[in-house]
Write a protein that holds these residues in place. Structure first.
Motif, short mmCIF file in Angstrom:
data_model
loop_
_atom_site.label_atom_id
_atom_site.label_comp_id
_atom_site.label_asym_id
_atom_site.label_seq_id
_atom_site.Cartn_x
_atom_site.Cartn_y
_atom_site.Cartn_z
N GLY A 192 0.77 -1.41 -0.01
CA GLY A 192 0.13 0.01 -0.10
C GLY A 192 0.81 1.35 0.20
N GLN A 193 2.32 1.10 -0.28
CA GLN A 193 3.07 2.37 -0.25
C GLN A 193 4.15 1.91 -1.16
OE1 GLN A 193 4.23 3.25 3.66
NE2 GLN A 193 5.45 1.45 3.97
N TYR A 194 4.79 3.14 -1.79
CA TYR A 194 6.00 3.18 -2.26
C TYR A 194 6.93 4.59 -2.05
CZ TYR A 194 9.92 1.95 -5.23
OH TYR A 194 11.21 1.76 -6.04
N THR A 195 7.93 4.47 -1.69
CA THR A 195 8.54 5.90 -1.55
C THR A 195 9.62 5.81 -2.82
OG1 THR A 195 8.64 5.70 0.90
CG2 THR A 195 10.22 7.28 -0.22
N PHE A 196 9.70 6.84 -3.38
CA PHE A 196 10.88 7.53 -4.42
C PHE A 196 11.91 8.19 -3.98
CE2 PHE A 196 6.69 6.54 -6.45
CZ PHE A 196 6.99 6.06 -7.45
N ALA A 197 13.20 7.44 -3.67
CA ALA A 197 14.22 8.25 -3.36
C ALA A 197 14.68 9.36 -4.36
CB ALA A 197 15.43 7.06 -3.40
N ASP A 198 14.50 9.41 -5.84
CA ASP A 198 14.94 10.20 -6.57
C ASP A 198 13.66 10.89 -7.24
OD1 ASP A 198 14.55 7.95 -7.77
OD2 ASP A 198 16.16 8.18 -9.30
N PHE A 199 12.73 11.21 -6.71
CA PHE A 199 11.24 11.43 -7.36
C PHE A 199 11.61 13.12 -7.87
CE2 PHE A 199 6.61 12.56 -7.62
CZ PHE A 199 6.52 11.44 -8.57
N ASN A 200 11.37 12.85 -9.20
CA ASN A 200 11.51 14.56 -10.00
C ASN A 200 10.32 15.40 -9.87
OD1 ASN A 200 12.05 16.53 -11.44
ND2 ASN A 200 12.86 15.49 -13.27
N ARG A 201 10.40 16.24 -8.87
CA ARG A 201 8.93 17.11 -8.78
C ARG A 201 9.17 18.52 -9.61
NH1 ARG A 201 9.70 14.26 -4.02
NH2 ARG A 201 10.61 16.21 -2.90
N ASP A 202 10.48 18.74 -10.47
CA ASP A 202 10.27 20.18 -11.01
C ASP A 202 9.18 20.51 -11.66
OD1 ASP A 202 13.04 19.89 -10.00
OD2 ASP A 202 14.07 19.56 -11.88
N THR A 203 8.51 19.80 -12.38
CA THR A 203 7.37 20.04 -13.16
C THR A 203 6.06 20.31 -12.50
OG1 THR A 203 8.32 18.95 -15.33
CG2 THR A 203 6.03 19.54 -15.37
N PHE A 204 6.23 19.68 -11.22
CA PHE A 204 4.76 19.66 -10.63
C PHE A 204 5.08 20.14 -9.34
CE2 PHE A 204 5.01 15.98 -13.54
CZ PHE A 204 3.67 15.88 -13.75
N SER A 205 3.92 21.10 -9.09
CA SER A 205 3.62 21.30 -7.55
C SER A 205 2.20 20.89 -7.12
CB SER A 205 3.66 22.74 -7.40
OG SER A 205 2.89 23.61 -8.02
#
Length: 453
Positions: free
Chosen positions: A341-354
């Protein structure tokens, strides 16, 4: 153009076959093998009306569909939209606009894709001679739009599951008051996620899927997302040139399909700075894009019911491209998410999104504030888009539904009770609905009984 599964264990398909199949046999979602570059076409597309733009866009994707058939499918899709611009851009002030996506037959943005998808299904039946039984789940607007896209079409039955008590009264009437023999609106005691999970298991039974001629109408269907890409391009062209730089689309979303469509246009070359994801209190996407953690919580009913979702179906398509189009990584991440029920992204790119989250109190406050400041009435979902708006650049908020679909919340917020003639007509019609347990065996039994009777 060929379409592949996000999980990489199904054969590539053409456009028409991918649309007809819906969910890939390996449980993945179909995506274009490669996204085309739109930049060579943008200059020629700028002056086009909505239907013409949609046709030109789909020529890049529906390469195995007769161009004459494509033209007719697109033209017919937007005939029943009440505004001459189809998707008008309403300016609140310089740099702040609402893209009104609620002038279709069910007064919600889902009409843009589902009117077209209904026509594509009809063309498929005429081409193959095979009937289609369409199965979907809805948290509110998808069901009504899907049903109205398939009303009166020969060779089609449509089965829509929705959470009883989890959609607005008028949304439910739009599904249950059609008087059409090929429509089955099915209430379940559970959440949208329960309905969606059951449907995915039904589609996972390949023998039943083939024998029942099933196809998907949810945003797991490729054509849904592609059709929604068009209004981002259309909105871009309707902005003054000086407002096209530093552009952010603000997207109320629960199932991620709406914002995924916009992100695809950016990846295809539309010059958009970014996307602001607006959630209600069911905020799995807000938490993902602020912390990198994708984790399911309980669903809490809200005044923006179409976003009362915890498992965002289209996230898997985003994941496929985020992970470099690596289906093995997608399978690994989706397997861990399914098990824990979960997954953590160590290098999740959030530059395009807020992202932002809005409570019911926030929603009412934004409806009231925007009405006082601009004399403009928001529906509860669009109101979520005004929570923590980006402060600079051009902001285009996607207006996802007519406020008349949610009169109680509007009245609580500003003391007005909005009405729509299309919705008022429904109040005189006796509803017709069914009740099922939200499990795949019950769904399969119901479908079998009604398509063989």
């Amino acid at each position: 153009m060929q379409y592949v599964s996000t999980r990489g264990q199904s054969d590539p398909l053409s456009f028409t076959k991918a649309v007809a199949t819906g969910l890939a046999p390996d449980g993945g979602l179909y995506v274009p093998m490669d996204l085309p570059d739109l930049r060579p076409f943008l200059k020629d597309w700028e002056g086009l009306g909505y239907a013409d733009l949609c046709e030109e866009f789909f020529k890049l994707f529906a390469t195995d569909l007769d161009p004459v058939v494509l033209k007719q499918c697109v033209r017919d899709a937007y005939l029943d939209f009440s505004h001459p611009d189809t998707a008008p851009l309403k300016t609140l002030e310089k740099g702040l606009h609402v893209l009104e996506l609620f002038h279709g037959p069910t007064l919600a943005f889902k009409d843009f894709a589902l009117q077209l998808l209904g026509n594509l299904y009809e063309a498929q039946i005429q081409r193959t001679g095979n009937p289609i039984n369409v199965l979907g789940a809805t948290s509110g607007d998808t069901g009504a739009a899907a049903i109205h896209g398939l009303l009166g079409k020969e060779g089609v039955n449509i089965f829509i599951l929705y959470p009883r008590g989890g959609v607005s009264a008028l949304q439910e009437r739009q599904m249950t008051c059609t008087r059409a023999d090929n429509v089955y609106a099915i209430g379940i005691d559970g959440t949208f996620d329960d309905a969606q999970n059951s449907i995915k298991e039904v589609f996972g039974d390949l023998e039943f899927r083939h024998s029942a001629h099933l196809s998907a109408v949810n945003s797991i269907n490729l054509a849904r997302v592609l059709a929604q890409c068009v209004y981002y391009i259309y909105a871009f062209f309707r902005l003054p040139e000086e407002e096209r730089e530093n552009l952010t689309f603000v997207v109320p979303t629960g199932n991620f399909g709406n914002v995924l469509a916009g992100w695809w246009t950016q990846k295809m070359g539309l010059p958009v700075k970014g996307f602001h994801i607006a959630t209600n209190q069911n905020d799995i996407l807000y938490r993902l894009f602020t912390t990198g953690k994708y984790e399911v919580h309980s669903v809490h009913p809200s005044s923006a019911p179409s976003m009362d979702i915890q498992i965002a179906s289209n996230f898997e398509r985003f994941l496929y491209f985020h992970e470099g189009q690596d289906p093995a990584r997608v399978r690994e991440i989706m397997s861990q998410f399914r098990d824990s029920g979960q997954y953590t992204f160590a290098d999740f790119n959030r530059d395009t999104f807020s992202a932002s989250r809005a409570t019911d109190a926030d929603i009412q406050a934004h409806i009231r504030d925007i009405h006082e400041q601009y004399g403009y009435v928001l529906d509860p979902h669009t109101a979520c888009g005004f929570q923590n708006l980006p402060e600079s650049g051009t902001r285009v908020v996607l207006g996802t539904a007519d406020p008349a679909k949610f009169p109680e919340t509007i009245e609580l917020s500003i003391g007005e009770h909005p009405k729509s003639p299309r919705l008022e007509e429904l109040k005189a019609i006796e509803p017709c609905s069914y009740v099922l347990e939200p499990d795949p065996e019950s769904v399969k039994k119901f479908i079998h009984e009604h398509i063989t009777s």
